[in-house]
Design an enzyme around this catalytic site. Structure first.
Site, PDB file in Angstrom:
ATOM      1  N   LYS A   1       0.833  -1.201   0.000  1.00  0.00           N
ATOM      2  CA  LYS A   1       0.000   0.000   0.000  1.00  0.00           C
ATOM      3  C   LYS A   1       0.862   1.244   0.000  1.00  0.00           C
ATOM      4  CE  LYS A   1      -3.121  -2.007   3.089  1.00  0.00           C
ATOM      5  NZ  LYS A   1      -3.721  -2.075   4.344  1.00  0.00           N
TER       6      LYS A   1
HETATM    7  N1  GLU Z   1      -3.578  -7.030   9.162  1.00  0.00           N
HETATM    8  C1  GLU Z   1      -2.550  -7.735   8.463  1.00  0.00           C
HETATM    9  C2  GLU Z   1      -2.228  -7.034   7.170  1.00  0.00           C
HETATM   10  O1  GLU Z   1      -3.028  -6.234   6.684  1.00  0.00           O
HETATM   11  C3  GLU Z   1      -2.919  -9.157   8.151  1.00  0.00           C
HETATM   12  C4  GLU Z   1      -2.909 -10.010   9.357  1.00  0.00           C
HETATM   13  C5  GLU Z   1      -3.130 -11.488   9.158  1.00  0.00           C
HETATM   14  O2  GLU Z   1      -3.739 -11.908   8.159  1.00  0.00           O
HETATM   15  O3  GLU Z   1      -2.735 -12.236  10.046  1.00  0.00           O
HETATM   16  O4  GLU Z   1      -1.173  -7.269   6.620  1.00  0.00           O
END
Ligand code: GLU
Length: 289
Positions: A262
Site C-alpha cells: 500500500k
Molecule cells: N492485518 C494484516 C495485514 O493487513 C494481516 C494479518 C493477518 O492476516 O494475520 O497485513
C-alpha cells in the site's frame, strides 16, 4: 463437525490493491467451497496510520468484488482493554517485561556491540539486545514509578522454555517450500514488543486473540507472514488458545518483482475500477477462477 471459519483481516492504512483482492477472494472462495463462514476483521490498532475513510473503502471494494461477510465486523480498536488484560496476564506470569530504551538507544547498543553482524529477525529487523530483561524487579518498578516510558516485551527465553517445541499445520507453503507440519522458531524473533504505551497491544498479540475469539479455523494469508506464525504459535500456547490451520499463499509481485504494498502506491482496486475493470477482470488478473 462445525463449519470451517475463514477471515480476511486488512489494516485500514491505505487502499486495497490486487494482493488484497487475491487474499480476500481466496478466503471467500475457500469458505464457500467448504460450506464454511467468512469473517472480516479490521486491524486498526495503529492509530497513527489507520483512517476511517480507508475502512469505508475496504467495505466498498470488497462488496464490489462480490464478497459477502458476516456482521458485525470486528474492529480491533474496539477491544484494546481485552488485549491489555492478556499482556498483563503474561507479565504477571513472568513472560513479559518493561523495556525502557528508545529506538535510538537500541540502535546505538547494536552498533556498539562486539557481536557483528548483529542477528536479525525473519523480517530483517535487528533483535532487541535484551538489556532490560536483566533488570531486577525493584529496578523495573523504580523506573516505572519514575514515569520512564516503556514498551512491554515478550521474555522469549522464558516463554520458549515454558512452551516447549511447537509446530503448526501448514496447508500452503513457506518461502522455501515448507509445508505440512512446520516447526515454529519463535526464538528467531527475540523479545518482540507485545504492547506500547499509546497502543496496549501489537499485531502478534491481537491477531492470536482475535483468531481464537472469532473461532477462526483456517488462517489464509500472504507468505510475508509465514514466519510470524512462529510467534503466533508461541503466544497461543502461552495464552491457552487453540491453533488454527494455516495456509500461506504466494505474493503477487509488481512489474519490478517486488511485493505489492500500500505504501508504495501499488495500483489500487479503486483505480482499476475507475479505469473500467470489472470484478471478473480482477479475478483474471490475479489468476483466480
Ligand atoms: N492485518 C494484516 C495485514 O493487513 C494481516 C494479518 C493477518 O492476516 O494475520 O497485513
Amino acid at each position: 463437525m462445525p463449519p470451517p471459519v475463514f477471515r480476511f483481516a486488512p489494516s485500514p492504512n491505505g487502499y486495497l490493491h490486487l494482493g488484497h483482492a487475491y487474499s480476500a477472494l481466496l478466503n471467500f472462495d475457500l469458505a464457500r467451497a467448504s460450506g464454511g463462514r467468512f469473517l472480516l476483521r479490521i486491524e486498526d490498532i495503529d492509530r497513527a496510520r489507520s483512517r476511517p475513510d480507508y475502512e469505508a473503502a475496504i467495505y466498498e471494494d470488497l462488496a464490489w468484488l462480490g464478497i459477502v461477510w458476516e456482521t458485525p465486523v470486528r474492529r480491533q480498536s474496539d477491544h484494546l482493554g481485552l488485549y491489555r488484560d492478556a499482556v498483563e496476564r503474561l507479565a504477571a506470569d513472568g513472560l513479559a517485561y518493561p523495556a525502557f530504551e528508545s529506538r535510538a538507544e537500541i540502535a546505538r547498543m547494536i552498533e556498539q556491540s562486539p557481536r557483528q553482524p548483529w542477528p536479525r529477525d525473519p523480517d530483517g529487523s535487528p533483535l532487541y539486545p535484551g538489556a532490560a530483561a536483566a533488570l531486577s524487579p525493584q529496578q523495573r518498578d523504580a523506573k516505572v514509578q519514575a514515569g520512564e516510558p516503556f514498551v512491554l516485551r515478550l521474555d522469549s527465553r522464558v516463554a520458549c522454555r515454558r512452551a516447549g517445541a511447537l509446530v503448526w499445520e501448514e496447508e500452503g507453503c513457506g518461502p522455501s517450500g515448507e509445508t505440512g507440519s512446520v516447526a515454529a522458531r519463535p526464538e528467531a524473533w527475540g523479545d518482540v514488543v507485545l504492547a506500547r504505551k499509546e497502543t496496549p497491544t501489537s499485531y502478534h498479540l491481537s491477531v492470536v486473540i482475535d483468531d481464537a475469539l472469532q473461532g477462526i479455523t483456517h488462517v489464509v494469508r500472504g507468505q510475508d507472514l509465514f514466519w510470524a506464525t512462529s510467534v503466533h504459535r508461541l503466544l497461543q500456547q502461552l495464552l491457552g488458545l487453540p491453533a488454527p490451520v494455516y495456509r500461506h499463499h504466494g505474493l503477487l509481485r509488481g512489474e519490478d518483482g517486488r511485493k505489492l504494498s500500500k505504501s508504495e502506491q501499488a495500483v489500487s482496486l479503486r483505480a482499476l475500477r475507475d479505469e473500467g475493470a470489472t470484478p471478473q477482470n480482477i479475478r483474471e488478473m490475479i489468476g483466480l477462477p
